[in-house]
Design a protein around this motif. Structure first.
Motif, PDB file in Angstrom:
ATOM      1  N   TYR A  24       0.882  -1.405   0.263  1.00 43.07           N
ATOM      2  CA  TYR A  24       0.348  -0.142  -0.350  1.00 43.07           C
ATOM      3  C   TYR A  24       1.160   1.542  -0.208  1.00 43.07           C
ATOM      4  O   TYR A  24       1.902   1.277   0.978  1.00 43.07           O
ATOM      5  N   GLU A  96      -4.778   6.196  -4.005  1.00 43.20           N
ATOM      6  CA  GLU A  96      -3.258   5.111  -3.097  1.00 43.20           C
ATOM      7  C   GLU A  96      -3.487   3.946  -4.535  1.00 43.20           C
ATOM      8  O   GLU A  96      -4.312   3.411  -5.026  1.00 43.20           O
ATOM      9  N   THR A 100      -2.885  -6.736  -4.436  1.00 44.68           N
ATOM     10  CA  THR A 100      -3.517  -7.593  -3.701  1.00 44.68           C
ATOM     11  C   THR A 100      -2.555  -8.771  -3.556  1.00 44.68           C
ATOM     12  O   THR A 100      -1.908  -8.949  -3.827  1.00 44.68           O
ATOM     13  N   TRP A 106      -2.704  -2.609  -8.251  1.00 44.70           N
ATOM     14  CA  TRP A 106      -4.592  -1.482  -8.820  1.00 44.70           C
ATOM     15  C   TRP A 106      -3.767  -0.231  -8.090  1.00 44.70           C
ATOM     16  O   TRP A 106      -3.400  -0.037  -6.742  1.00 44.70           O
ATOM     17  N   ASN A 108      -6.274   3.377  -6.448  1.00 48.37           N
ATOM     18  CA  ASN A 108      -7.458   3.843  -6.212  1.00 48.37           C
ATOM     19  C   ASN A 108      -7.564   5.202  -6.365  1.00 48.37           C
ATOM     20  O   ASN A 108      -6.842   5.634  -5.797  1.00 48.37           O
ATOM     21  N   CYS A 109      -8.690   6.086  -7.320  1.00 48.22           N
ATOM     22  CA  CYS A 109      -9.079   7.080  -7.054  1.00 48.22           C
ATOM     23  C   CYS A 109     -10.162   7.509  -6.662  1.00 48.22           C
ATOM     24  O   CYS A 109     -11.241   6.984  -6.726  1.00 48.22           O
ATOM     25  N   TRP A 110     -10.439   8.424  -5.998  1.00 49.90           N
ATOM     26  CA  TRP A 110     -11.749   9.255  -5.120  1.00 49.90           C
ATOM     27  C   TRP A 110     -11.724  10.807  -5.712  1.00 49.90           C
ATOM     28  O   TRP A 110     -10.789  11.151  -5.710  1.00 49.90           O
ATOM     29  N   HIS A 129     -15.719   7.034  -8.208  1.00 46.69           N
ATOM     30  CA  HIS A 129     -14.483   6.827  -8.211  1.00 46.69           C
ATOM     31  C   HIS A 129     -13.937   5.992  -9.221  1.00 46.69           C
ATOM     32  O   HIS A 129     -14.920   5.189 -10.182  1.00 46.69           O
ATOM     33  N   THR A 131     -10.829   3.247 -10.683  1.00 46.45           N
ATOM     34  CA  THR A 131      -9.919   1.974  -9.996  1.00 46.45           C
ATOM     35  C   THR A 131      -9.200   1.511 -11.388  1.00 46.45           C
ATOM     36  O   THR A 131      -9.872   1.374 -12.533  1.00 46.45           O
ATOM     37  N   TYR A 132      -7.935   1.389 -11.171  1.00 44.87           N
ATOM     38  CA  TYR A 132      -6.965   1.084 -12.421  1.00 44.87           C
ATOM     39  C   TYR A 132      -6.132   0.110 -12.221  1.00 44.87           C
ATOM     40  O   TYR A 132      -5.090  -0.020 -11.369  1.00 44.87           O
ATOM     41  N   GLN A 133      -6.323  -0.868 -13.037  1.00 40.29           N
ATOM     42  CA  GLN A 133      -5.192  -2.171 -12.438  1.00 40.29           C
ATOM     43  C   GLN A 133      -4.047  -2.535 -13.558  1.00 40.29           C
ATOM     44  O   GLN A 133      -4.042  -2.282 -15.022  1.00 40.29           O
ATOM     45  N   GLU A 142      -9.865  -0.175 -16.225  1.00 41.56           N
ATOM     46  CA  GLU A 142     -10.305   1.019 -16.088  1.00 41.56           C
ATOM     47  C   GLU A 142     -11.592   0.150 -15.557  1.00 41.56           C
ATOM     48  O   GLU A 142     -12.278   0.375 -15.911  1.00 41.56           O
TER      49      GLU A 142
END
Length: 179
Positions: A24, A96, A100, A106, A108-110, A129, A131-133, A142
């Motif tokens: 993280y 962030e 996993t 991944w 993540n964004c807000w 929200h 999120t991208y792998q 995406e």
């Protein structure tokens, strides 16, 4: 016994000193890539998609229907026609990166999105929200989730108002012709 104890102590010391993979973080090259992707969106610049894998899939408000990398620019351009301005706001952005348990990376964004409707002039704010792998430094997936209700209702109201105006114009023309 003493050798066994020293061996065990050495093993514990050795394993505790090994570098652990970051699971993280809030700073990474992948986060920088996502920030650039968002900056390109804000600038309405869809020409550089080199940060996305050719096989990438984008899911917006859907778990099944996806867009390919080439579909994404067309999607944004079509939506841009509805707004006199739109962007992700710069304040209160959160990013962030997580790795996993399965080793997937991944980001993540807000974010808060703001758009001004072209026809009505209404300003709409929507929390989003995304999120991208990532695989090998490229976006392969995406996913975006937000509530589009306000935008849809405004577009419907604008379309209805146009239809009513056209109907009223048609009636005025037919009344003039009857005279």
């Amino acid at each position: 016994m003493k050798q066994l104890f020293l061996l065990g102590l050495s093993l514990i010391l050795f394993t505790s000193c090994q570098e652990q993979q970051t699971r993280y973080t809030q700073q990474s090259p992948e986060i920088d890539t996502v920030k650039q992707h968002i900056a390109n969106y804000n600038a309405m610049d869809y020409s550089d998609m080199s940060h996305m894998a050719d096989s990438s899939k984008t899911y917006f408000n859907s778990k099944k229907d996806f867009m390919t990398k080439s579909d994404l620019a067309d999607y944004h351009k079509a939506n841009d026609a509805n707004y006199s301005s739109r962007e992700f706001l710069k304040e209160d952005q959160e990013f962030e990166m997580v790795v996993t348990d399965d080793g997937e990376t991944w980001v993540n964004c807000w974010l808060d999105w703001r758009g001004t409707m072209k026809e009505s002039g209404k300003v709409i704010d929507i929390p989003v929200h995304l999120t991208y792998q990532f695989v090998d430094g490229k976006i392969v997936r995406e996913v975006g989730m937000w509530d589009p209700t306000e935008v849809v209702l405004d577009l419907q109201a604008t379309a209805m108002a146009k239809q009513e105006m056209e109907a009223a114009d048609d009636m005025s023309e037919s009344d003039t012709e009857d005279m």
